[in-house]
Design an enzyme around this catalytic site. Structure first.
Site, PDB file in Angstrom:
ATOM      1  N   LYS A  54       0.906  -1.251   0.009  1.00  0.00           N
ATOM      2  CA  LYS A  54       0.109   0.007  -0.129  1.00  0.00           C
ATOM      3  C   LYS A  54       0.783   1.174  -0.222  1.00  0.00           C
ATOM      4  CE  LYS A  54      -3.846  -2.608   1.921  1.00  0.00           C
ATOM      5  NZ  LYS A  54      -4.737  -3.035   2.989  1.00  0.00           N
ATOM      6  N   GLN A  98      -5.010  -1.920   9.309  1.00  0.00           N
ATOM      7  CA  GLN A  98      -4.845  -3.218   8.685  1.00  0.00           C
ATOM      8  C   GLN A  98      -5.658  -4.436   9.663  1.00  0.00           C
ATOM      9  OE1 GLN A  98      -3.962  -3.694   5.621  1.00  0.00           O
ATOM     10  NE2 GLN A  98      -4.088  -5.763   5.443  1.00  0.00           N
ATOM     11  N   ASP A 121     -11.370   2.811   4.099  1.00  0.00           N
ATOM     12  CA  ASP A 121     -11.774   1.235   3.863  1.00  0.00           C
ATOM     13  C   ASP A 121     -13.281   1.051   3.741  1.00  0.00           C
ATOM     14  OD1 ASP A 121      -9.913  -0.959   3.561  1.00  0.00           O
ATOM     15  OD2 ASP A 121      -9.128  -0.466   5.398  1.00  0.00           O
TER      16      ASP A 121
END
Ligand code: GUN
Length: 294
Positions: A54, A98, A121
């Site tokens: 990322k 994450q 997200d």
């Protein structure tokens, strides 16, 4: 019949280069580069690889990235304090925590502390809740499902009135892709470990999404001829004939299913690259939102 191979790597590159151009335009106009903060807690090896990828993608498209790492022993309060700090940092437009979190931490509570406008997200309860409701739109859509929707469009899949079957009900992929397909007017079936006969469900699918984490589970006779098949699985299987001693396979037996399906994603090079491309797009979206809010 041999399938169209849906080239996720190519489509992801196209999206990343669109984002790169848009970021350059922002900077030329005197606006700040979009900023993404990643929060990695603990030592999960796969998570480390994903987070590194990322950051590499951010660098490539001109997004400023900030990496925060906490040990698996970090307390719930420490994590929530960090998220609050990032919520208040104007250089940070997007925050990515994450997953999975180490055992003992309350994921729901951590995600609930994210600013809804920085939740790139799309996992904050308000964003996922809006996705689940008719006539409402979330600010962000989870990255892997968003990438799958792009691939379905590129494959020319007709969703309105189609029967979509999803293998897997995870918060990250199975459930949000079901909600997106429902919003696109598909009739959706979600299968999981308690579904008695998976193949009898998948055989009815015009669109089949495999996100169940079982190597090559979906065989040719599980698939309706002419279906569009999206393989989200990334499974390591032992293979002494390779240098690394293993190879990556999806949840779909690619060789045989590609003789039956109209279109299919490969593993690797299908869904995987789309996740990060969509994260870049969401971070740009977050920066544009911040321009309007401030
Ligand atoms: N873990 C696996 N996939 C994802 C993802 O898309 N986002 C986050 N935050 N964690 C993940």
């Amino acid at each position: 019949m041999s399938s169209m191979i849906i080239d996720g790597k190519k489509f992801a590159e196209e999206i990343r280069s669109e984002v790169k151009i848009a970021v350059e335009k922002r900077i030329n106009k005197g606006l700040q580069a979009p900023g993404l903060a990643t929060v990695l807690i603990g030592d999960n090896a796969a998570s480390k690889v994903y987070v590194r990828a990322k950051h590499r993608a951010c660098e490539e498209v001109g997004i400023k990235s900030l990496a925060y790492k906490l040990p698996a022993s970090a307390s719930q309060t420490e994590i929530e304090t960090l998220v609050a700090k990032l919520n208040n940092n104007p250089e940070v437009n997007g925050i990515l925590i994450q997953l999975p979190l180490p055992a003992g931490l309350n994921e729901e509570k951590v995600l609930g502390t994210l600013s809804v406008e920085k939740d790139v997200d799309g996992f904050h309860p308000i964003n996922i809740g809006r996705l689940a409701q008719k006539g409402r739109e979330s600010i962000f859509i989870p990255c892997t499902p968003a990438g799958i929707m792009v691939l379905l469009e590129k494959a020319g899949a007709k969703l309105d009135g189609a029967k979509a079957v999803i293998l897997g009900r995870s918060n990250i992929v199975g459930m949000p892709i079901a909600l997106l397909l429902l919003k696109a007017n598909a009739t959706v079936t979600i299968c999981h470990s308690h579904t008695p006969d998976l193949a009898s469900e998948t055989r009815q699918a015009d669109v089949l999404i495999a996100a169940i984490g079982q190597p090559e589970l979906v065989r040719a006779d599980w698939v309706k001829p002419g279906a569009v098949v999206i393989d989200v699985g990334i499974n390591h299987v032992d293979d002494p004939s390779t240098k690394r001693g293993y190879r990556l396979v999806g949840d779909v037996a690619f060789e045989e299913v590609s003789q039956v399906a109209k279109a299919i994603t490969p593993v690797p090079g299908g869904v995987g690259p789309m996740t990060i491309a969509m994260l870049m797009r969401s971070t740009l979206h977050a920066a544009r939102l911040a321009d309007k809010l401030h």
